[in-house]
Design an enzyme around this catalytic site. Structure first.
Site, PDB file in Angstrom:
ATOM      1  N   THR A  23     -33.082   7.009  -0.350  1.00 36.78           N
ATOM      2  CA  THR A  23     -32.178   6.610  -1.331  1.00 36.78           C
ATOM      3  C   THR A  23     -32.152   7.441  -2.431  1.00 36.78           C
ATOM      4  OG1 THR A  23     -33.984   5.278  -2.044  1.00 36.78           O
ATOM      5  CG2 THR A  23     -32.625   4.169  -0.536  1.00 36.78           C
ATOM      6  N   TYR A  51     -36.681   7.969  -8.565  1.00 34.04           N
ATOM      7  CA  TYR A  51     -35.385   8.406  -8.333  1.00 34.04           C
ATOM      8  C   TYR A  51     -34.376   7.495  -9.440  1.00 34.04           C
ATOM      9  CZ  TYR A  51     -37.176   9.628  -3.608  1.00 34.04           C
ATOM     10  OH  TYR A  51     -37.767  10.200  -2.704  1.00 34.04           O
ATOM     11  N   LYS A  80     -42.672   4.160  -4.608  1.00 31.61           N
ATOM     12  CA  LYS A  80     -43.669   5.223  -4.753  1.00 31.61           C
ATOM     13  C   LYS A  80     -43.913   5.104  -6.290  1.00 31.61           C
ATOM     14  CE  LYS A  80     -41.308   8.083  -1.223  1.00 31.61           C
ATOM     15  NZ  LYS A  80     -39.914   7.646  -1.478  1.00 31.61           N
ATOM     16  N   TYR A 206     -39.474  13.240   5.438  1.00 29.26           N
ATOM     17  CA  TYR A 206     -38.488  13.295   4.472  1.00 29.26           C
ATOM     18  C   TYR A 206     -37.715  14.673   4.881  1.00 29.26           C
ATOM     19  CZ  TYR A 206     -41.222  15.956   1.083  1.00 29.26           C
ATOM     20  OH  TYR A 206     -41.904  16.873   0.273  1.00 29.26           O
ATOM     21  N   LEU A 209     -33.719  16.396   8.274  1.00 31.25           N
ATOM     22  CA  LEU A 209     -32.478  17.189   8.877  1.00 31.25           C
ATOM     23  C   LEU A 209     -32.547  18.672   8.215  1.00 31.25           C
ATOM     24  CD1 LEU A 209     -29.794  14.726   8.948  1.00 31.25           C
ATOM     25  CD2 LEU A 209     -31.153  15.632  10.936  1.00 31.25           C
ATOM     26  N   GLY A 210     -33.709  19.036   7.413  1.00 35.21           N
ATOM     27  CA  GLY A 210     -33.926  20.354   7.017  1.00 35.21           C
ATOM     28  C   GLY A 210     -34.152  20.074   5.617  1.00 35.21           C
ATOM     29  N   SER A 211     -34.416  21.210   4.717  1.00 29.62           N
ATOM     30  CA  SER A 211     -34.678  21.050   3.442  1.00 29.62           C
ATOM     31  C   SER A 211     -33.481  20.885   2.685  1.00 29.62           C
ATOM     32  CB  SER A 211     -35.383  22.501   2.890  1.00 29.62           C
ATOM     33  OG  SER A 211     -36.688  22.502   3.670  1.00 29.62           O
ATOM     34  N   ILE A 267     -24.232   7.909   8.195  1.00 24.99           N
ATOM     35  CA  ILE A 267     -25.007   6.742   8.243  1.00 24.99           C
ATOM     36  C   ILE A 267     -24.933   6.137   9.708  1.00 24.99           C
ATOM     37  CG2 ILE A 267     -25.539   4.375   7.324  1.00 24.99           C
ATOM     38  CD1 ILE A 267     -24.749   5.644   4.670  1.00 24.99           C
ATOM     39  N   LYS A 268     -23.542   5.878  10.106  1.00 23.21           N
ATOM     40  CA  LYS A 268     -23.541   5.225  11.514  1.00 23.21           C
ATOM     41  C   LYS A 268     -24.092   6.200  12.487  1.00 23.21           C
ATOM     42  CE  LYS A 268     -19.972   2.954  12.412  1.00 23.21           C
ATOM     43  NZ  LYS A 268     -18.422   2.334  12.802  1.00 23.21           N
TER      44      LYS A 268
END
Length: 326
Positions: A23, A51, A80, A206, A209-211, A267-268
């Site tokens: 998020t 966040y 967190k 986390y 999908l890459g930095s 997201i889907k």
């Protein structure tokens, strides 16, 4: 994992969904993203006091509970805390409109100076650190668990020595159930994963999908994971996207994945990684070595760097050729 492959058992007996929804996003888009995430099946929501969007997330969760879309027990919610700021759990619970979180994580094994701002900086814009030992923060998390404000407690960005410091702490009451770190095929955390598994600690990824492509966080000249040639070669053979291949690679290694998406389409797409057909026949070791090889070539056109690894350049070329022929 459980029989459906949807959850992983933690060392305290609770279960964590193997796929989570990150998020970290501007507050104005958070509510929309959480609604869409719950619509397609994301019930593991990874939040953070830092966040500054937990209030919006709480509104989104409660609206879905109120209209009967989900029940509180269906949702796995993480928050967190920064070291020396453990009072933030009560604030997080108030913002999230929850009586408890499912997982409370110590955000970084170091303390930041408390103050009016969440992240205190000096005149040069550098973070201001405090002297609080993270083991003291861990003791505060244990008290949160005893008070039933959280079901489980874990850590974030800890290396094996920092984990050992907690595990060997005199009077340890609860050990960490997970260690959340950056992890993806270019940065597979193999040694840390092995260490965590040996101590029954789940690794959660986390930046799966890459930095993040954010100036100041990572060089924009570095290769883009989702443009990786090996992923691009695998994906069409299974009629899937490179993103799904990258996510499945982590899940097949027993890693809990936190996936973000800035629009409904992504997201889907990400939720499809739990489909039984994704990942069947995906090679583990070859993919691991081929991706590592590609990363080395992309980042460093320097033969000296091959000496850092146990596998030589010729073997890497053979692995890559083998993989391309699959």
């Amino acid at each position: 994992m459980d029989p459906k492959g949807q959850k992983v058992k933690l060392n305290d007996g609770h279960f964590i969904p193997v796929l989570g929804f990150g998020t970290y996003a501007p507050p104005e888009v958070t509510v929309s993203l959480v609604w869409k995430g719950e619509k397609v099946g994301f019930y593991h929501i990874d939040c953070d006091h830092v966040y500054q969007n937990e209030e919006q997330i709480g509104q989104a969760i409660q609206s879905k509970v109120a209209d009967g879309t989900v029940k509180r027990e269906d949702i796995f919610c993480t928050s967190k805390v920064l070291c020396a700021l453990c009072v933030s759990l009560e604030k997080s619970l108030k913002n999230l409109q929850l009586d408890y979180v499912d997982l409370y994580i110590m955000h970084y094994p170091l303390a930041l100076k408390p103050g009016e701002d969440i992240l205190q900086t000096d005149e040069n814009g550098k973070l201001v650190f405090d002297s609080v030992d993270f083991c003291h923060t861990w003791e505060a998390l244990e008290k949160c668990k005893d008070a039933e404000l959280t079901k489980s407690i874990g850590v974030f960005n800890c290396n094996h020595k920092q984990l050992e410091k907690i595990l060997n702490k005199p009077g340890l009451k609860y050990k960490s159930v997970c260690n959340q770190v950056e992890c993806h095929p270019y940065f597979n955390q193999r040694k840390l994963l092995d260490f965590c598994k040996s101590h029954d600690i789940v690794l959660a990824a986390y930046s799966a999908l890459g930095s993040q492509r954010v100036k100041g966080w990572v060089s924009l000249n570095h290769p883009v994971l989702l443009e990786e040639l090996v992923l691009s070669a695998i994906a069409p053979k299974h009629k899937k996207t490179p993103a799904l291949v990258a996510l499945r690679y982590l899940i097949q290694h027993g890693i809990v994945v936190l996936a973000k998406g800035n629009n409904k389409k992504w997201i889907k797409e990400n939720i499809q990684v739990m489909s039984g057909t994704v990942g069947i026949g995906f090679p583990r070791n070859i993919l691991h070595e081929a991706l590592r090889f590609q990363c080395i070539l992309s980042l460093h056109a320097n033969d000296v760097l091959f000496s850092l690894f146990s596998i030589d350049a010729i073997e890497l070329f053979d692995i890559f050729r083998t993989f391309k022929s699959l």
